[in-house]
Design a protein around this motif. Structure first.
Motif, short mmCIF file in Angstrom:
data_model
loop_
_atom_site.label_atom_id
_atom_site.label_comp_id
_atom_site.label_asym_id
_atom_site.label_seq_id
_atom_site.Cartn_x
_atom_site.Cartn_y
_atom_site.Cartn_z
N HIS A 1 0.87 -1.17 0.00
CA HIS A 1 0.00 0.00 0.00
C HIS A 1 0.91 1.22 0.00
O HIS A 1 1.69 1.42 0.94
N LYS A 2 0.84 2.00 -1.07
CA LYS A 2 1.68 3.20 -1.21
C LYS A 2 3.15 2.88 -0.96
O LYS A 2 3.81 3.52 -0.15
N ASP A 3 3.67 1.87 -1.64
CA ASP A 3 5.07 1.46 -1.56
C ASP A 3 5.51 0.97 -0.19
O ASP A 3 6.70 0.94 0.13
N LYS A 4 4.56 0.58 0.66
CA LYS A 4 4.88 0.02 1.96
C LYS A 4 4.38 -1.43 1.99
O LYS A 4 3.22 -1.69 1.69
N LEU A 5 5.27 -2.36 2.34
CA LEU A 5 4.90 -3.76 2.43
C LEU A 5 4.08 -3.99 3.69
O LEU A 5 4.56 -3.81 4.80
N LEU A 6 2.80 -4.36 3.51
CA LEU A 6 1.91 -4.59 4.65
C LEU A 6 2.02 -6.00 5.19
O LEU A 6 1.98 -6.22 6.40
N SER A 7 2.12 -6.98 4.29
CA SER A 7 2.27 -8.37 4.72
C SER A 7 2.84 -9.16 3.55
O SER A 7 2.80 -8.72 2.41
N TYR A 8 3.37 -10.34 3.88
CA TYR A 8 3.91 -11.19 2.83
C TYR A 8 3.95 -12.64 3.30
O TYR A 8 3.85 -12.92 4.51
N ARG A 9 4.09 -13.53 2.34
CA ARG A 9 4.27 -14.96 2.58
C ARG A 9 5.30 -15.47 1.60
O ARG A 9 5.37 -15.02 0.46
N ILE A 10 6.07 -16.45 2.03
CA ILE A 10 7.01 -17.14 1.15
C ILE A 10 6.57 -18.60 1.13
O ILE A 10 6.48 -19.24 2.16
N ILE A 11 6.27 -19.08 -0.06
CA ILE A 11 5.78 -20.44 -0.25
C ILE A 11 6.85 -21.24 -0.99
O ILE A 11 7.35 -20.80 -2.03
N THR A 12 7.21 -22.39 -0.46
CA THR A 12 8.21 -23.25 -1.09
C THR A 12 7.52 -24.33 -1.90
O THR A 12 6.54 -24.93 -1.44
N GLY A 13 8.00 -24.56 -3.10
CA GLY A 13 7.48 -25.63 -3.94
C GLY A 13 6.48 -25.15 -4.97
O GLY A 13 5.89 -25.96 -5.66
N GLY A 14 6.27 -23.88 -5.11
CA GLY A 14 5.33 -23.36 -6.09
C GLY A 14 3.99 -22.99 -5.48
O GLY A 14 3.76 -23.19 -4.30
#
Length: 92
Positions: free
Chosen positions: A78-91
């Protein structure tokens, strides 16, 4: 992720979509956590998909390899600020 953040369903007709392939050295490092930056640095080409709704962007990043242990990054901006994220392994 976008619908969860807003608390309401969003139709695909209400969003914009873009895809790009770029070199890892072109990555905007201001919005990606350091642990994922170091992972992407090991790869030459990166795939990016972006889904845009008003001022929110959901983006998906992953290296262009055939590896089954590939890590996929999904982030909400949101407006160049990372609010949340996830990293998923395997696709996805």
């Amino acid at each position: 992720m976008l619908s969860q953040h807003l608390g309401q369903p969003i139709g695909l007709d209400d969003t914009g979509y873009e895809s790009y392939i770029f070199e890892a050295e072109e990555l905007d490092r201001t919005i990606i956590p350091a642990n994922y930056q170091s992972y992407l640095a090991k790869h030459l080409d990166i795939m990016s998909h972006s889904y845009i709704y008003k001022e929110l962007i959901v983006f998906v990043l992953y290296p262009l390899t055939d590896s089954s242990s590939k890590q996929t990054f999904i982030g909400l901006l949101h407006k160049d600020k990372l609010l949340s994220y996830r990293i998923i392994t395997g696709g996805i």
